[in-house]
Design a protein around this motif. Sequence first.
Motif, PDB file in Angstrom:
ATOM      1  N   THR A 137       0.930  -1.242   0.115  1.00 40.63           N
ATOM      2  CA  THR A 137       0.112  -0.117  -0.253  1.00 40.63           C
ATOM      3  C   THR A 137       0.672   1.301  -0.194  1.00 40.63           C
ATOM      4  N   ASP A 138       1.985   1.070   0.971  1.00 44.82           N
ATOM      5  CA  ASP A 138       3.012   2.465   0.881  1.00 44.82           C
ATOM      6  C   ASP A 138       3.513   2.753  -0.540  1.00 44.82           C
ATOM      7  N   TRP A 139       3.872   1.526  -1.223  1.00 48.46           N
ATOM      8  CA  TRP A 139       4.432   1.706  -2.461  1.00 48.46           C
ATOM      9  C   TRP A 139       3.470   2.283  -3.713  1.00 48.46           C
ATOM     10  N   PHE A 140       2.133   1.989  -3.522  1.00 49.04           N
ATOM     11  CA  PHE A 140       1.312   2.568  -4.299  1.00 49.04           C
ATOM     12  C   PHE A 140       0.986   3.926  -3.871  1.00 49.04           C
ATOM     13  N   LEU A 141       1.077   4.149  -2.593  1.00 47.14           N
ATOM     14  CA  LEU A 141       0.783   5.557  -2.059  1.00 47.14           C
ATOM     15  C   LEU A 141       1.749   6.508  -2.628  1.00 47.14           C
ATOM     16  N   VAL A 142       2.999   6.257  -2.468  1.00 47.48           N
ATOM     17  CA  VAL A 142       4.239   7.171  -2.978  1.00 47.48           C
ATOM     18  C   VAL A 142       4.225   7.322  -4.574  1.00 47.48           C
ATOM     19  N   VAL A 163      -9.974   1.895 -18.885  1.00 47.80           N
ATOM     20  CA  VAL A 163     -10.009   2.972 -18.048  1.00 47.80           C
ATOM     21  C   VAL A 163     -10.539   2.856 -16.562  1.00 47.80           C
ATOM     22  N   VAL A 164     -11.505   1.982 -16.551  1.00 50.25           N
ATOM     23  CA  VAL A 164     -12.253   1.723 -15.102  1.00 50.25           C
ATOM     24  C   VAL A 164     -10.970   0.938 -14.382  1.00 50.25           C
ATOM     25  N   LEU A 165     -10.444   0.085 -14.932  1.00 48.83           N
ATOM     26  CA  LEU A 165      -9.567  -0.621 -14.229  1.00 48.83           C
ATOM     27  C   LEU A 165      -8.145  -0.021 -13.919  1.00 48.83           C
ATOM     28  N   ALA A 166      -7.967   0.852 -14.770  1.00 48.98           N
ATOM     29  CA  ALA A 166      -6.636   1.711 -14.611  1.00 48.98           C
ATOM     30  C   ALA A 166      -6.736   2.825 -13.369  1.00 48.98           C
ATOM     31  N   ILE A 167      -7.916   3.207 -13.288  1.00 49.52           N
ATOM     32  CA  ILE A 167      -8.321   4.200 -12.335  1.00 49.52           C
ATOM     33  C   ILE A 167      -8.456   3.465 -10.865  1.00 49.52           C
ATOM     34  N   GLY A 168      -9.211   2.381 -11.049  1.00 49.18           N
ATOM     35  CA  GLY A 168      -9.560   1.559  -9.658  1.00 49.18           C
ATOM     36  C   GLY A 168      -8.393   0.907  -9.121  1.00 49.18           C
ATOM     37  N   VAL A 169      -7.411   0.523  -9.774  1.00 50.61           N
ATOM     38  CA  VAL A 169      -6.358  -0.447  -9.176  1.00 50.61           C
ATOM     39  C   VAL A 169      -5.204   0.558  -9.088  1.00 50.61           C
ATOM     40  N   THR A 170      -5.327   1.862  -9.158  1.00 44.37           N
ATOM     41  CA  THR A 170      -4.158   2.651  -8.809  1.00 44.37           C
ATOM     42  C   THR A 170      -4.578   3.986  -7.666  1.00 44.37           C
ATOM     43  N   SER A 171      -5.800   3.769  -7.424  1.00 40.17           N
ATOM     44  CA  SER A 171      -6.354   4.809  -6.402  1.00 40.17           C
ATOM     45  C   SER A 171      -6.908   4.537  -5.091  1.00 40.17           C
ATOM     46  N   TRP A 172      -6.512   3.119  -4.865  1.00 35.49           N
ATOM     47  CA  TRP A 172      -7.112   2.465  -3.690  1.00 35.49           C
ATOM     48  C   TRP A 172      -6.331   2.785  -2.444  1.00 35.49           C
ATOM     49  N   PRO A 173      -4.938   3.139  -2.492  1.00 34.51           N
ATOM     50  CA  PRO A 173      -4.406   3.082  -1.082  1.00 34.51           C
ATOM     51  C   PRO A 173      -4.824   4.009  -0.265  1.00 34.51           C
ATOM     52  N   THR A 174      -5.098   5.105  -0.405  1.00 31.67           N
ATOM     53  CA  THR A 174      -5.700   6.067   0.615  1.00 31.67           C
ATOM     54  C   THR A 174      -6.882   5.399   1.456  1.00 31.67           C
ATOM     55  N   THR A 175      -7.560   4.712   0.776  1.00 33.56           N
ATOM     56  CA  THR A 175      -9.011   4.087   1.379  1.00 33.56           C
ATOM     57  C   THR A 175      -8.310   2.925   2.164  1.00 33.56           C
ATOM     58  N   ALA A 176      -7.457   2.139   1.708  1.00 35.93           N
ATOM     59  CA  ALA A 176      -6.832   1.024   2.709  1.00 35.93           C
ATOM     60  C   ALA A 176      -6.169   1.525   3.853  1.00 35.93           C
ATOM     61  N   ARG A 177      -5.597   2.860   3.992  1.00 40.84           N
ATOM     62  CA  ARG A 177      -5.083   3.609   5.069  1.00 40.84           C
ATOM     63  C   ARG A 177      -6.072   3.906   6.169  1.00 40.84           C
ATOM     64  N   LEU A 178      -7.161   4.245   5.482  1.00 37.05           N
ATOM     65  CA  LEU A 178      -8.062   4.765   6.482  1.00 37.05           C
ATOM     66  C   LEU A 178      -8.992   3.878   6.953  1.00 37.05           C
TER      67      LEU A 178
END
Length: 303
Positions: A137-142, A163-178
């Motif tokens: 998660t940290d790797w994706f976050l930075v 497009v959906v897959l590209a956005i979805g699999v790259t923008s989840w780290p913030t949610t995971a942290r919370l």
Amino acid sequence: MSTETAQPGPRALARQRRRRSAARFWQQYRTHRAGLLGLAALVLFALVALTAPLTVGSGVSDVTDAPGRPLEAPSGRFPLGTDRFGRDLLGLVVWGSRVSLLVGLLAAVLSVAIGAVVGISAGHFRGAYGTVLMRITDWFLVMPTLVLAIALATVMSRSLGTVVLAIGVTSWPTTARLVRAQTLAVESRPYIERARALGGGHWHVMTRHVLPNVMPLVLAQTTLMVSSSILAEATLAFLGLGDPTVVSWGGLLQDAREAGAVSAGDWWYLVPPGIAIALVALAFTLCGRAVESVLNPRLGVTR
């Protein structure tokens, strides 16, 4: 002779609690004027998108039977002018709302779903498994989200699913942290220990106790992520990485750039889709902040 009053069953009680919770939520949500404004705007955009086949028709994107001349200025016949193919820009903006809203919603749901699964798993399993998940998660976050999305959209086929897959699999780290932080808080409560003492396994604890308690956070994060997903879809389409066969707001901006609308001063080609993107993103943000404030009043979000 005494009569016994029939008691409602567990399912009926659960439905009553859900109805009361929904009523309390709406009562508190109505106190947020900005949230109501955002909700009204979203309802309007949703109606425009749903009724687009009736109001403008699918033929509005046809380049072979365009009703006007290329790059006509706004007029009574074409309120927003025409594009470089002579198509009605008002109809294109209306039709493009379907794609932009759909991609934004699907990408946000995918992103939040991945983040919720990773966050709950990392918070529940605190050993090596949880540590590895959080380092990923940290790797994706930075890493820059847009750069990763562009890389995925480049190597995969150009379609809405990409497009959906590209956005979805790259923008989840913030949610995971919370979600992980909320999971750790939930699992420190006494009833979690009682559930484990009574024989509740990992799946039971995560789905029956942790998930219901993190769902308010997940719901608020979803509404906030939709605006980011719509902006990311518009960016990818503007860079020419979207599906060229469909009409979206970002695709209209990319067409305007290719047609030289900026240097030629054809403002009507750029302004309407840009304003639509900004308004939808703002509406989802207002709704998300209001939902976040209602579900977690300690945040102190202003009304």
